[in-house]
Write a protein that holds these residues in place. Structure first.
Motif, PDB file in Angstrom:
ATOM      1  N   SER A   1       8.940   5.635  -2.047  1.00  0.00           N
ATOM      2  CA  SER A   1       8.283   5.465  -3.332  1.00  0.00           C
ATOM      3  C   SER A   1       7.122   6.449  -3.418  1.00  0.00           C
ATOM      4  CB  SER A   1       7.745   4.040  -3.484  1.00  0.00           C
ATOM      5  OG  SER A   1       8.801   3.119  -3.501  1.00  0.00           O
ATOM      6  N   ALA A   2       7.062   7.199  -4.506  1.00  0.00           N
ATOM      7  CA  ALA A   2       6.003   8.191  -4.690  1.00  0.00           C
ATOM      8  C   ALA A   2       5.188   7.849  -5.939  1.00  0.00           C
ATOM      9  CB  ALA A   2       6.603   9.584  -4.839  1.00  0.00           C
TER      10      ALA A   2
ATOM     11  N   VAL B   1     -13.195   5.422  -4.441  1.00  0.00           N
ATOM     12  CA  VAL B   1     -12.631   4.315  -3.657  1.00  0.00           C
ATOM     13  C   VAL B   1     -13.150   2.998  -4.237  1.00  0.00           C
ATOM     14  CG1 VAL B   1     -12.637   3.176  -1.397  1.00  0.00           C
ATOM     15  CG2 VAL B   1     -12.292   5.649  -1.563  1.00  0.00           C
ATOM     16  N   GLY B   2     -12.237   2.054  -4.441  1.00  0.00           N
ATOM     17  CA  GLY B   2     -12.572   0.767  -5.045  1.00  0.00           C
ATOM     18  C   GLY B   2     -12.258   0.714  -6.527  1.00  0.00           C
ATOM     19  N   LYS B   3     -11.911   1.847  -7.106  1.00  0.00           N
ATOM     20  CA  LYS B   3     -11.616   1.936  -8.540  1.00  0.00           C
ATOM     21  C   LYS B   3     -10.218   1.390  -8.829  1.00  0.00           C
ATOM     22  CE  LYS B   3     -13.072   4.232 -12.307  1.00  0.00           C
ATOM     23  NZ  LYS B   3     -14.305   4.019 -12.976  1.00  0.00           N
ATOM     24  N   ARG B   4     -10.119   0.537  -9.848  1.00  0.00           N
ATOM     25  CA  ARG B   4      -8.823   0.011 -10.304  1.00  0.00           C
ATOM     26  C   ARG B   4      -8.204   0.995 -11.274  1.00  0.00           C
ATOM     27  NH1 ARG B   4      -8.238  -5.838  -9.862  1.00  0.00           N
ATOM     28  NH2 ARG B   4      -6.269  -5.465 -10.909  1.00  0.00           N
ATOM     29  N   CYS B   5      -6.889   1.063 -11.275  1.00  0.00           N
ATOM     30  CA  CYS B   5      -6.177   1.979 -12.160  1.00  0.00           C
ATOM     31  C   CYS B   5      -4.740   1.492 -12.319  1.00  0.00           C
ATOM     32  CB  CYS B   5      -6.193   3.400 -11.581  1.00  0.00           C
ATOM     33  SG  CYS B   5      -5.300   3.548 -10.015  1.00  0.00           S
ATOM     34  N   ARG B   6      -3.945   2.309 -12.968  1.00  0.00           N
ATOM     35  CA  ARG B   6      -2.507   2.080 -13.047  1.00  0.00           C
ATOM     36  C   ARG B   6      -1.835   3.295 -12.433  1.00  0.00           C
ATOM     37  NH1 ARG B   6      -0.365  -0.573 -18.197  1.00  0.00           N
ATOM     38  NH2 ARG B   6       0.692  -1.750 -16.609  1.00  0.00           N
ATOM     39  N   VAL B   7      -0.778   3.065 -11.697  1.00  0.00           N
ATOM     40  CA  VAL B   7      -0.047   4.163 -11.067  1.00  0.00           C
ATOM     41  C   VAL B   7       1.400   4.148 -11.549  1.00  0.00           C
ATOM     42  CG1 VAL B   7      -1.513   4.279  -9.015  1.00  0.00           C
ATOM     43  CG2 VAL B   7       0.489   2.785  -8.987  1.00  0.00           C
ATOM     44  N   ALA B   8       1.936   5.337 -11.742  1.00  0.00           N
ATOM     45  CA  ALA B   8       3.357   5.478 -12.065  1.00  0.00           C
ATOM     46  C   ALA B   8       4.090   5.740 -10.754  1.00  0.00           C
ATOM     47  CB  ALA B   8       3.565   6.626 -13.037  1.00  0.00           C
ATOM     48  N   VAL B   9       5.106   4.931 -10.480  1.00  0.00           N
ATOM     49  CA  VAL B   9       5.855   5.034  -9.234  1.00  0.00           C
ATOM     50  C   VAL B   9       7.278   5.478  -9.543  1.00  0.00           C
ATOM     51  CG1 VAL B   9       6.778   3.733  -7.265  1.00  0.00           C
ATOM     52  CG2 VAL B   9       4.465   3.261  -8.094  1.00  0.00           C
ATOM     53  N   ARG B  10       7.739   6.435  -8.737  1.00  0.00           N
ATOM     54  CA  ARG B  10       9.116   6.923  -8.844  1.00  0.00           C
ATOM     55  C   ARG B  10       9.711   6.905  -7.444  1.00  0.00           C
ATOM     56  NH1 ARG B  10      11.364  11.700  -7.686  1.00  0.00           N
ATOM     57  NH2 ARG B  10       9.330  12.658  -7.392  1.00  0.00           N
ATOM     58  N   ASN B  11      10.945   6.460  -7.321  1.00  0.00           N
ATOM     59  CA  ASN B  11      11.624   6.465  -6.027  1.00  0.00           C
ATOM     60  C   ASN B  11      12.448   7.735  -5.898  1.00  0.00           C
ATOM     61  OD1 ASN B  11      10.612   3.957  -5.218  1.00  0.00           O
ATOM     62  ND2 ASN B  11      12.205   2.887  -6.337  1.00  0.00           N
TER      63      ASN B  11
ATOM     64  N   GLU C   1       0.837  -1.196   0.000  1.00  0.00           N
ATOM     65  CA  GLU C   1       0.000   0.000   0.000  1.00  0.00           C
ATOM     66  C   GLU C   1       0.870   1.243   0.000  1.00  0.00           C
ATOM     67  OE1 GLU C   1      -2.729  -0.395   3.256  1.00  0.00           O
ATOM     68  OE2 GLU C   1      -3.597  -2.224   2.407  1.00  0.00           O
ATOM     69  N   LEU C   2       0.555   2.163  -0.900  1.00  0.00           N
ATOM     70  CA  LEU C   2       1.250   3.440  -0.997  1.00  0.00           C
ATOM     71  C   LEU C   2       0.245   4.561  -0.840  1.00  0.00           C
ATOM     72  CD1 LEU C   2       3.509   2.882  -4.147  1.00  0.00           C
ATOM     73  CD2 LEU C   2       4.179   2.739  -1.763  1.00  0.00           C
ATOM     74  N   MET C   3       0.647   5.609  -0.143  1.00  0.00           N
ATOM     75  CA  MET C   3      -0.216   6.773  -0.039  1.00  0.00           C
ATOM     76  C   MET C   3       0.470   7.958  -0.692  1.00  0.00           C
ATOM     77  SD  MET C   3      -1.999   8.667   3.197  1.00  0.00           S
ATOM     78  CE  MET C   3      -0.686   9.764   3.689  1.00  0.00           C
ATOM     79  N   GLN C   4      -0.257   8.646  -1.548  1.00  0.00           N
ATOM     80  CA  GLN C   4       0.236   9.876  -2.131  1.00  0.00           C
ATOM     81  C   GLN C   4      -0.646  11.001  -1.646  1.00  0.00           C
ATOM     82  OE1 GLN C   4       3.096  10.210  -4.021  1.00  0.00           O
ATOM     83  NE2 GLN C   4       2.698  12.334  -3.480  1.00  0.00           N
TER      84      GLN C   4
END
Length: 127
Positions: free
Chosen positions: A120-121, A100-110, A64-67
């Motif tokens: 990780s952001a 909330v509950g929606k699927r998506c794609r996230v771009a992650v950068r360290n 789990e990541l929080m932005q």
């Protein structure tokens, strides 16, 4: 109601969310995810909204990541940008909660914080 109401949860380095295990860095790139929680909070930067994503599949399944972003409904703000990638029409808290509950794609950068800690952001979201 928040998913973590009865669980002690803290946020490390702005984006890694953990409750029962040590935080880990996620490999940079595009990951499948689900928006699982929206958390308004106050910080030294003022009112903020934390979008909590759970990665789905791959080596980081379940992480789990929080932005966070400023709690503003500005159409050009970071919150609006992240919510548009999820299919939202604006950057309001109501829109965030509705997704909330929606699927998506996230771009992650360290990155590394000023204190020297790696994190990780999430830099963007898309459907």
């Amino acid at each position: 109601m928040h998913r973590y109401t009865d669980t002690q949860v803290s946020v490390q380095n702005r984006s890694v969310l953990y409750a029962k295990h040590d935080p880990v860095l996620v490999s940079e790139g595009i990951h499948d995810a689900e928006l699982i929680d929206v958390r308004p909070f106050e910080s030294t930067f003022g009112a903020r909204v934390g979008l909590v994503f759970r990665l789905v599949g791959g080596d980081h399944n379940g992480i789990e990541l929080m932005q966070s972003a400023a709690a503003t409904s500005s159409p050009t703000g970071k919150l609006a940008d992240l919510l548009h990638g999820l299919g939202g029409n604006d950057g309001t808290l109501d829109t965030a909660r509705a997704l909330v509950g929606k699927r998506c794609r996230v771009a992650v950068r360290n990155a590394t914080s000023r204190a020297g800690r790696s994190y990780s952001a999430i830099t963007s979201t898309c459907r």
